[in-house]
Scaffold this motif. Structure first.
Motif, PDB file in Angstrom:
ATOM      1  N   LYS A 155      19.292   1.100  17.459  1.00 33.66           N
ATOM      2  CA  LYS A 155      18.897   0.096  16.468  1.00 33.66           C
ATOM      3  C   LYS A 155      20.091  -0.303  15.600  1.00 33.66           C
ATOM      4  N   LEU A 156      20.898   0.695  15.218  1.00 32.03           N
ATOM      5  CA  LEU A 156      22.099   0.381  14.448  1.00 32.03           C
ATOM      6  C   LEU A 156      23.083  -0.434  15.275  1.00 32.03           C
ATOM      7  N   ASN A 157      23.146  -0.138  16.561  1.00 38.32           N
ATOM      8  CA  ASN A 157      24.111  -0.793  17.438  1.00 38.32           C
ATOM      9  C   ASN A 157      23.925  -2.308  17.483  1.00 38.32           C
ATOM     10  N   THR A 158      22.681  -2.764  17.318  1.00 38.78           N
ATOM     11  CA  THR A 158      22.437  -4.211  17.319  1.00 38.78           C
ATOM     12  C   THR A 158      23.051  -4.896  16.107  1.00 38.78           C
ATOM     13  N   LYS A 159      23.395  -4.106  15.061  1.00 33.75           N
ATOM     14  CA  LYS A 159      23.988  -4.647  13.838  1.00 33.75           C
ATOM     15  C   LYS A 159      25.466  -4.286  13.728  1.00 33.75           C
ATOM     16  N   HIS A 160      26.071  -3.894  14.842  1.00 31.02           N
ATOM     17  CA  HIS A 160      27.440  -3.390  14.794  1.00 31.02           C
ATOM     18  C   HIS A 160      28.419  -4.433  14.251  1.00 31.02           C
ATOM     19  N   MET A 161      28.283  -5.671  14.653  1.00 25.59           N
ATOM     20  CA  MET A 161      29.183  -6.719  14.181  1.00 25.59           C
ATOM     21  C   MET A 161      29.035  -6.922  12.679  1.00 25.59           C
ATOM     22  N   GLN A 162      27.781  -7.017  12.199  1.00 21.55           N
ATOM     23  CA  GLN A 162      27.568  -7.206  10.770  1.00 21.55           C
ATOM     24  C   GLN A 162      28.110  -6.024   9.969  1.00 21.55           C
ATOM     25  N   LEU A 163      27.881  -4.811  10.464  1.00 19.64           N
ATOM     26  CA  LEU A 163      28.362  -3.621   9.769  1.00 19.64           C
ATOM     27  C   LEU A 163      29.882  -3.557   9.751  1.00 19.64           C
ATOM     28  N   ALA A 164      30.509  -4.056  10.804  1.00 21.04           N
ATOM     29  CA  ALA A 164      31.972  -4.077  10.840  1.00 21.04           C
ATOM     30  C   ALA A 164      32.527  -4.909   9.689  1.00 21.04           C
ATOM     31  N   TRP A 165      31.907  -6.059   9.418  1.00 19.63           N
ATOM     32  CA  TRP A 165      32.362  -6.908   8.324  1.00 19.63           C
ATOM     33  C   TRP A 165      31.927  -6.377   6.959  1.00 19.63           C
ATOM     34  N   ILE A 166      30.709  -5.831   6.892  1.00 18.26           N
ATOM     35  CA  ILE A 166      30.220  -5.301   5.620  1.00 18.26           C
ATOM     36  C   ILE A 166      31.115  -4.177   5.131  1.00 18.26           C
ATOM     37  N   THR A 167      31.533  -3.293   6.039  1.00 17.84           N
ATOM     38  CA  THR A 167      32.370  -2.172   5.632  1.00 17.84           C
ATOM     39  C   THR A 167      33.752  -2.620   5.176  1.00 17.84           C
ATOM     40  N   LEU A 168      34.259  -3.701   5.737  1.00 18.41           N
ATOM     41  CA  LEU A 168      35.512  -4.233   5.210  1.00 18.41           C
ATOM     42  C   LEU A 168      35.325  -4.660   3.758  1.00 18.41           C
ATOM     43  N   GLY A 169      34.172  -5.252   3.474  1.00 15.54           N
ATOM     44  CA  GLY A 169      33.887  -5.673   2.104  1.00 15.54           C
ATOM     45  C   GLY A 169      33.684  -4.508   1.165  1.00 15.54           C
TER      46      GLY A 169
END
Length: 268
Positions: free
Chosen positions: A230-244
């Motif tokens: 379930k987390l894997n489907t949000k991997h792209m969004q999480l990649a950018w969120i963590t940069l922020g």
């Protein structure tokens, strides 16, 4: 009378199209945004890493993730949880133990490969758009062959996430005992997002459920695999969120350490 049989056309030549692509949408916009966003973040992170100051708030034990763990002679004793084995040379960042592994984890991440392949290498810049290079040898030669060590970088990233978690926990200690402020909220939120991004990694999903023939015989791994999936489907969004969240946590600690403003305290 003889007749000449006409052979069917075995294969006609492709239509000659002068345009490089027939796409009429703004296909160049997503890679441009990625280029600007990643470029700005790398520039900010590089400047902060080599500033060698404003990384720790002694009153509240706030340590920026860009300097954790702090292991050079420049580190203040309270921030050096693992000692200071490295000399205080300008070219050596305080977090020299973690930054190379974190950089490797991000560079080899499956989403980031797509992002910088398109935005920086133009290979290709978008679907149905020609590659910016004459040939592509894949990830079988130097330096792209190092993309194959992503799983091992994932293990290192997990250890560093544990260190960041410890930093966030001890930040609840204030001079009067337990303390809680806006800095705690930011540091904890950053750690939560870092764990979500790390666990959403494709390698983590494969480690959790790969090579299992019968999920019914491994109920714990199956539940963890479904959670990671379930987390894997949000991997792209999480990649950018963590940069922020990383940039926000670092900037907030820097601002407090520099005395630009005071921490908003709720307790202590």
């Amino acid at each position: 009378m003889t007749t000449t049989a006409t052979k069917p056309d075995a294969g006609r030549a492709r239509a000659a199209i002068a345009a490089k692509t027939l796409r009429t949408d703004r296909w160049w916009f997503p890679p441009l945004v990625t280029f600007v966003g990643l470029g700005a973040w790398v520039l900010y992170a590089t400047v902060r890493v080599f500033m060698h100051k404003w990384y720790y708030v002694e009153d509240y034990n706030y340590l920026t993730p860009f300097y954790s763990p702090c292991i050079t002679d420049r580190c203040v004793p309270e921030a050096a949880h693992f000692g200071t084995p490295l000399p205080a040379l300008w070219l050596i960042p305080e977090a020299a133990l973690s930054l190379p592994f974190l950089l490797l984890f991000r560079l080899t991440c499956y989403y980031y490969r797509k992002a910088y392949y398109r935005a920086f290498w133009l290979s290709p810049p978008a679907c149905a758009v020609p590659d910016g290079h004459q040939k592509y040898t894949g990830e079988t030669r130097f330096p792209l062959i190092f993309q194959n060590i992503h799983r091992y970088a994932f293990y290192a990233a997990g250890i560093i996430a544990l260190i960041n978690t410890w930093d966030a926990i001890i930040a609840f200690r204030s001079p009067s005992g337990f303390g809680f402020g806006l800095g705690n909220v930011i540091l904890v939120a950053n750690v939560v997002m870092l764990w979500a991004y790390t666990l959403s990694c494709h390698s983590c999903r494969h480690i959790a459920g790969g090579r299992l023939k019968h999920f019914s015989k491994h109920p714990v791994r199956y539940r963890f695999w479904t959670f990671v999936s379930k987390l894997n489907t949000k991997h792209m969004q999480l990649a950018w969120i963590t940069l922020g969240t990383l940039a926000l946590a670092d900037f907030y600690v820097m601002a407090l350490a520099a005395g630009w403003f005071s921490d908003l305290r709720f307790v202590g």
